[in-house]
Design an enzyme around this catalytic site. Structure first.
Site, PDB file in Angstrom:
ATOM      1  N   HIS A   1      -3.868  -9.088   4.099  1.00  0.00           N
ATOM      2  CA  HIS A   1      -5.323  -9.126   4.276  1.00  0.00           C
ATOM      3  C   HIS A   1      -5.674  -9.903   5.536  1.00  0.00           C
ATOM      4  CE1 HIS A   1      -6.244  -8.451  -0.280  1.00  0.00           C
ATOM      5  NE2 HIS A   1      -6.029  -7.334   0.369  1.00  0.00           N
TER       6      HIS A   1
ATOM      7  N   HIS B   1      -2.749   1.837  -6.248  1.00  0.00           N
ATOM      8  CA  HIS B   1      -3.402   0.609  -5.797  1.00  0.00           C
ATOM      9  C   HIS B   1      -3.584  -0.373  -6.946  1.00  0.00           C
ATOM     10  CE1 HIS B   1      -4.708  -0.577  -1.848  1.00  0.00           C
ATOM     11  NE2 HIS B   1      -5.739  -1.228  -2.344  1.00  0.00           N
TER      12      HIS B   1
ATOM     13  N   ARG C   1       0.861  -1.171   0.000  1.00  0.00           N
ATOM     14  CA  ARG C   1       0.000   0.000   0.000  1.00  0.00           C
ATOM     15  C   ARG C   1       0.905   1.231   0.000  1.00  0.00           C
ATOM     16  NH1 ARG C   1      -2.061  -3.472   4.105  1.00  0.00           N
ATOM     17  NH2 ARG C   1      -4.160  -4.288   3.658  1.00  0.00           N
TER      18      ARG C   1
ATOM     19  N   LYS D   1      -2.366  -2.451   7.942  1.00  0.00           N
ATOM     20  CA  LYS D   1      -3.547  -2.022   8.681  1.00  0.00           C
ATOM     21  C   LYS D   1      -3.586  -2.693  10.053  1.00  0.00           C
ATOM     22  CE  LYS D   1      -6.530  -0.902   4.756  1.00  0.00           C
ATOM     23  NZ  LYS D   1      -7.833  -1.161   4.084  1.00  0.00           N
TER      24      LYS D   1
ATOM     25  N   TYR E   1      -9.481 -11.604  -6.277  1.00  0.00           N
ATOM     26  CA  TYR E   1      -8.524 -11.690  -7.372  1.00  0.00           C
ATOM     27  C   TYR E   1      -8.698 -12.953  -8.207  1.00  0.00           C
ATOM     28  CZ  TYR E   1      -6.359  -7.770  -5.033  1.00  0.00           C
ATOM     29  OH  TYR E   1      -6.148  -6.551  -4.457  1.00  0.00           O
TER      30      TYR E   1
ATOM     31  N   ARG F   1      -0.802  -2.701  -6.830  1.00  0.00           N
ATOM     32  CA  ARG F   1      -1.037  -3.728  -5.810  1.00  0.00           C
ATOM     33  C   ARG F   1      -1.965  -4.818  -6.349  1.00  0.00           C
ATOM     34  NH1 ARG F   1      -1.237  -4.705  -0.133  1.00  0.00           N
ATOM     35  NH2 ARG F   1      -3.316  -5.209   0.686  1.00  0.00           N
TER      36      ARG F   1
END
Length: 310
Positions: free
Chosen positions: A282, A256, A161, A185, A291, A259
């Site tokens: 994630h 992004h 990110r 995150k 994906y 990514r």
């Protein structure tokens, strides 16, 4: 919360604003939320506060029907379902906290379901576009170009990110092992491997460009601005847009998309979903599974491999 930009809070109930500030502090200090996440929560909640003020109601004493009216107003204003769901999520988290703190006894958001958002597949870049992008600064040797080349290579090599790239430290970069350690995150650390091209670009930048940007100063961050400070997320996005223009690639793409391309290319190449989940950082495998919908050749090869008549 002094680090955050001041929001327009005129006419909003002062007690409500105080609780929003306390809630934001809690997210930042107790839940390790990123400054970007906290700003988004505050923005959503203050929007609700302004709406309540216009309606002449106490934002802390809202009822179920009031929240329905608020969501209807968002829809009437032509805002997207994604925006409506994000604001509803912010209100849901905020009122749960208010109930837990004993500020209110009723959660007006508890039973409200947001509008179903249309499913959109992430935008990815073609091999040709990615190659053009990674060639933009490849032959330049000035400090800024060396930095930009290393940054673009790293984004694609590791699927980082923008915030993770901006926060990458010298301690988190291990060129000998071809890997980086980043904080994602929820302040969660993960180690992501990188390929030789990215390692070489980073090594060249650190050896020939970074010290010149540093100008005799000190910084623990890998990517520096022209003034020697940490390269901000906005500066990275600006650089990316400039690189797209120089490469003649769709200007509507964002970092992004790199990514997304990283994840899709890994799956196309045969990586398992769990490994991609770990590399992307994630929390849930379901987030990574999107994906699989943008890898038709991967699905086709798996069908041929596994089906009895494939």
């Amino acid at each position: 919360m002094a680090a955050f930009e001041e929001e327009r809070i005129e006419h909003i109930d002062g007690r409500f604003v105080a609780f929003v500030d306390a809630f934001a502090d809690m997210l930042l200090l107790q839940r390790n939320a990123s400054p970007h996440t906290v700003r988004a929560y505050k923005s959503d909640l203050l929007d609700y506060g302004r709406w309540a003020a216009r309606c002449g109601m106490d934002p802390l004493r809202a009822e179920h029907r009031d929240m329905r009216r608020y969501l209807a107003g968002i829809d009437s204003a032509g805002l997207s379902r994604k925006t409506a769901n994000r604001r509803l999520s912010s209100l849901r988290t905020f009122f749960r906290w208010l109930v837990a703190e004993g500020v209110v006894s009723i959660d007006p958001v508890a039973s409200i379901q947001g509008p179903k958002a249309a499913k959109t597949l992430p935008r990815t870049m073609t091999d040709a576009d990615m190659s053009r992008l990674l060639r933009v600064y490849a032959d330049a040797d000035d400090p800024v170009s060396l930095r930009n080349q290393a940054l673009l290579e790293l984004l694609y090599a590791c699927g980082l990110r923008v915030s993770e790239a901006a926060d990458l430290t010298l301690e988190g970069m291990d060129l000998a092992r071809c890997q980086v350690k980043v904080r994602g995150k929820g302040d969660k650390e993960r180690i992501v491997p990188m390929h030789e091209q990215a390692r070489a670009a980073l090594a060249r930048y650190c050896a020939q460009g970074r010290a010149k940007l540093l100008r005799g100063g000190e910084s623990r961050f890998v990517f520096l601005s022209a003034r020697g400070g940490r390269m901000s997320e906005d500066a990275i996005r600006t650089m990316f847009k400039e690189a797209l223009a120089l490469a003649g690639v769709d200007a509507g793409l964002s970092p992004h998309a790199v990514r997304h391309t990283f994840a899709t290319d890994l799956l196309e190449g045969g990586a398992d979903l769990r490994s991609v989940q770990e590399m992307l950082g994630h929390a849930s495998l379901s987030t990574t599974q999107i994906y699989t919908h943008v890898s038709p050749s991967r699905l086709k090869s798996e069908h041929h491999r596994a089906h009895p008549r494939g």
